[in-house]
Design an enzyme around this catalytic site. Structure first.
Site, PDB file in Angstrom:
ATOM      1  CB  SER A   1      42.920  41.264  39.668  1.00  0.00           C
ATOM      2  OG  SER A   1      41.551  41.350  39.343  1.00  0.00           O
TER       3      SER A   1
ATOM      4  CB  SER B   1      37.903  46.571  48.341  1.00  0.00           C
ATOM      5  OG  SER B   1      37.296  46.032  49.475  1.00  0.00           O
TER       6      SER B   1
END
Lengths: 282, 627
Positions: free
Chosen positions: B532, B460
């Site tokens: 992911s 992120s």
């Protein structure tokens, strides 16, 4: 009770002659009616019974055609299995355990139904409906099976047995209300009457051959009744004028002392009941 | 008089025993000798004041350790109602006790310490209450005296817990601010919290509707015992566990399917006109059929599911972990069948409510299992019928009860969570994958470029979304058909029901992959930007997209730089433990071993990154060279 009859080979119903066991016999009759009760009643007799209880017991057994088996503490003493306690507070209450376990073994009983309730005493609050006992009849509070919903697991290994307490969730008041509702006959000592008693450590004990007076004690005549009917040497009475079931219910509903509070055996130590249970007491 | 059975959950420190002591004491259910006994014990323990908690901490071992280790039952009554309390310890180890207590309860009191707010434990108790389908929940916010009887503190906890309750299956929840120690709002209304106008605990217990959990519609009569006193009488003894029945009604016996009619319902006093849920009765039937224990009498037109495999939620109650390769005895109503584990579907992390992959269950674990049965059972879903929806598992060697089970229904044969490997894609039964009417190649020819899936993975804050947006803009301007799927966006809709647990992340990837495939087949260059973090999960889209058209791009960036960028403030929350399972902080990230492209965004500008991706697309022959 039906679950007991279905899951076990050789059940028996513990019968003391007290109100709880009279309720149990009544429930058993209803559970199997129109068939007879499919297991015997077992009475462990300390020899210190109130005569009224025995009289009612014999009359009831005859009326309903049940099978009654009596084993006495006296026999256990005579056979040298146990030794009588001595002293003024001597009681056969502890000795019953051996007689009971011997009787269960002799009958090859794999389950014994009892009228004990969880509201009677703190150690009983965690008791199961189906209470597992090991080969030595001992109860291990840490090794009891969880009981969920209405599913009861009575599977056992040879030699082990179960104590089964159908009245677990009843309270003393429930018992009295049921006795009233079903018109169950109970021994007369539950009702108020006059009797010679002695007050010892706050417990009122009835005059009988098995209790000797200590220095300074005298027999007094008082209006009393019993809330439980166990062994005469340790069952305390209460001062009461409740002479009918309705009056008893009123008295119980407003009582300030639990029924076991009148029993000298429980006051021996704070964990007295738990200790007795571990050894095989009901 | 009606009876309310309720259970209490909370740890020693929440003041649970004190609350029960207070209820018993203030409602005059404590006898003088019990009071004197705790007075003596309080003096021994040197606690100073009378310790009401001693009323309920029954066994000697517990008192010595200062904790409660088992379910204890208490009884009291008021002029309105009788009560049975199943007092269960709330410690993390004691999930099984709460499950036991909850199995027969109609109401659960969940205690929350006002000083601590909503803890994981409070959520765990709520979850168990919902799993066991307790109809009513009472959240007692205790120790209000220690937060100055503050309305604000109370409101904050109520808001927090309500938010949680929406995620689980609880219908009725009531909040009451109390002080068990001081007695505020337990039996007597508190004058120190005039801002609270709701009921006291006891008032709520006395007035809450009882009997709602009971199923009065579906007649079920598991035969418990057969009475055969003589040749002329054959009666079936048992308890009507749900619904009702009357003489003359048509019945069918399971599993044989033999039909008959109720002749009479007998009792010692008189014949009964109608037997209802909860009644223990004896039924005789008109035809001479042989019925035994473990069989079930039901109505012809209202039958349970008859099945040899079930899906069930279980709570493991044994110290010995579950072995999946062995046989258990499953006790359901009066019927025992042998059962084997067909499939462990998932284990529930009851602190996070995440569903996790599992091979085994340990003490207090809860999860869903598919069982195969040696003989059929007659079941209803637990949520519609507690009696025919519940069972216990027994270990045939020790004879111990090792698990409690709640039936969801006949098995659906769903694949285990997290086990959707690339070789075992779930296939919906009865659906055939036909080739599209217009093949992808036709679309590609018309639009002048191939379809592809660009899968951007990375931490992120590494720049995935920013690059994806710039890339799509560049391609769109060149007349390329594009679509972008952003990890954050799907979380709002398509995957809004998923958490960030390992298992749910896997499911998230599967859904995004399948969505990307649809766009791929439609001819788009589909850009997926998702954290992911797991290699195995990313193998899924690679497997379903043709080789050469799946392009994995590792958007790599130093964790410290990501933390500094923190565009959505998520790292701060994760570091403050407000977000659990946050990749890079409290959950792992597995970088790709052989990505088609590696972009180190701490060294490259956004434009440079887009250039490199476009160059890759050209090299792969997916698009023509862009001038």
């Amino acid at each position: 009770m039906r679950e007991t009859a279905a899951q076990f080979e050789q059940p028996c119903l513990m019968f003391s002659g007290g109100k709880d066991s009279l309720v149990m016999v009544h429930l058993a009759r209803k559970a199997f009616w129109p068939a007879p009760i499919p297991f015997p009643l077992l009475h462990v007799d300390t020899g210190h019974n109130f005569p009224e209880t025995l009289e009612l017991r014999d009359r009831l057994v005859k009326k309903i055609g049940a099978k009654l088996i009596v084993r006495t503490v006296q026999e256990s003493i005579d056979r040298g299995r146990v030794k009588e306690e001595e002293g003024p507070n001597a009681s056969r209450n502890m000795l019953q355990i051996t007689t009971l376990l011997d009787a269960l073994k002799e009958l090859k009983a794999d389950s014994a139904l009892g009228g004990a309730r969880r509201d009677e005493e703190k150690a009983r609050a965690k008791e199961r409906f189906f209470s597992h006992r090991d080969r030595f009849g001992q109860w291990d509070p840490r090794n009891q099976r969880p009981e969920l919903w209405h599913i009861f697991n009575g599977r056992r290994h040879p030699g082990e047995h179960f104590r089964i307490f159908p009245l677990s969730n009843w309270t003393e008041l429930d018992v009295w209300e049921y006795i009233l509702m079903q018109s169950i006959e109970i021994p007369s000592m539950y009702f108020s009457h006059e009797r010679e008693i002695v007050e010892r450590d706050g417990v009122l004990l009835a005059k009988c051959d098995y209790i000797s007076l200590l220095d300074g004690e005298t027999w007094k005549r008082e209006t009393i009744r019993f809330r439980t009917v166990g062994d005469m040497t340790c069952t305390g009475a209460i001062r009461s004028t409740a002479a009918t079931l309705e009056e008893i219910i009123e008295e119980v509903a407003s009582a300030r002392v639990t029924e076991r509070g009148a029993r000298a055996d429980d006051m021996r130590s704070e964990a007295a009941m738990e200790d007795r249970k571990r050894q095989g007491y009901f | 008089m009606d009876l309310l059975r309720f259970t209490t959950a909370g740890s020693v420190d929440d003041g649970k025993s004190t609350l029960i002591g207070r209820l018993l004491y203030d409602s005059r259910a404590i006898h003088q000798d019990q009071y004197e006994a705790i007075e003596r014990a309080s003096a021994v323990q040197g606690n100073g004041a009378i310790n009401l908690a001693l009323l309920t901490d029954g066994l000697r071992a517990e008192r010595e350790q200062g904790i409660t280790i088992d379910v204890a039952y208490r009884y009291f009554s008021t002029p309105q109602r009788k009560f049975i309390i199943a007092d269960t310890p709330g410690h993390i180890q004691y999930t099984r006790n709460m499950v036991t207590g909850a199995s027969t309860a109609e109401l659960a009191i969940i205690l929350i310490d006002a000083r601590n707010g909503v803890l994981q434990q409070s959520r765990r108790h709520g979850f168990i209450a919902s799993l066991l389908q307790i109809p009513h929940i009472l959240v007692a916010i205790n120790k209000m005296d220690l937060v100055g009887y503050s309305e604000e503190a109370y409101r904050e906890i109520v808001a927090d817990y309500r938010e949680f309750v929406q995620r689980v299956d609880i219908d009725d929840v009531v909040f009451i601010p109390i002080s068990a120690l001081e007695g505020d709002n337990v039996v007597e209304q508190s004058d120190r919290m005039d801002w609270y106008r709701g009921p006291t605990i006891l008032h709520h217990l006395e007035t809450v509707k009882v009997g709602e959990g009971r199923n009065v519609v579906d007649f079920r009569f598991p035969v418990q015992y057969v009475l055969r006193p003589n040749q002329n009488f054959r009666g079936y003894a048992g308890r009507v566990v749900s619904g009702s029945i009357a003489p003359g009604e048509d019945i069918v016996v399971l599993p044989s399917g033999q039909e008959s009619r109720v002749h009479s319902i007998v009792s010692m006093e008189n014949d009964i006109q109608r037997a209802r849920a909860g009644d223990s009765v004896v039924i005789t039937v008109e035809d001479d059929i042989d019925i035994g224990r473990g069989e079930m009498i039901v109505r012809r037109r209202n039958q349970p599911q008859i099945t040899r495999s079930i899906d069930a939620d279980i709570c493991w109650m044994s110290e010995q972990p579950m072995k999946t390769n062995r046989r258990w005895i499953l006790q359901h109503t009066t019927r025992n069948v042998q059962a084997v584990v067909g499939n462990v579907i998932y284990r529930m992390n009851i602190d996070t409510l995440h569903r996790e992959t599992a091979d085994t269950f340990g003490l207090n674990d809860i999860g869903r299992i598919e069982f195969e049965l040696a003989d059929p059972l007659f079941v209803d879903a637990y949520r519609v019928n507690r009696e025919t929806g519940s069972f216990i598992l027994i270990d045939p060697d020790t004879n111990n009860t090792v698990a409690a089970g709640m039936i969801r229904g006949a098995a659906q044969h769903v694949p285990p969570v997290g086990r959707v490997t690339v070789m075992e894609r779930p296939v919906s039964p009865g659906v055939v994958w036909d080739d599209l009417y217009i093949p992808r190649e036709e679309r590609e020819r018309r639009q002048g470029h191939q379809a592809a899936v660009i899968w951007m993975t990375g931490l992120s804050g590494s720049g995935k979304s920013t690059i994806a947006r710039a890339l799509e803009k560049r391609l769109f301007e060149q007349g390329v058909r594009t679509m972008s799927i952003d990890g954050d966006h799907v979380r709002h809709g398509l995957c809004g029901d998923l958490s960030f647990s390992e298992a749910d992340r896997t499911e998230n990837i599967r859904r995004v992959s399948e969505t990307a495939r649809l766009f791929f087949e439609q001819g788009s260059i589909t850009i997926c930007a998702l954290v992911s973090p797991y290699r195995q999960d990313r193998a899924y889209p690679r497997h379903i997209i043709p080789e050469g058209n799946f392009l994995e791009v590792h958007v790599d960036c130093d964790l410290d730089i990501c933390k500094d960028r923190d565009p959505k403030g998520l790292y701060r929350k994760a570091l403050d433990d407000e977000i659990l399972d946050f990749t890079g902080i409290s959950a792992p990230y597995e970088p790709p071993e052989n990505p088609e492209l590696l972009l180190q965004t701490h060294a490259l500008s956004v434009e440079e990154c887009v250039d490199r991706i476009v160059a890759m697309l050209v090299t792969q022959g997916i698009i023509q060279d862009i001038p």
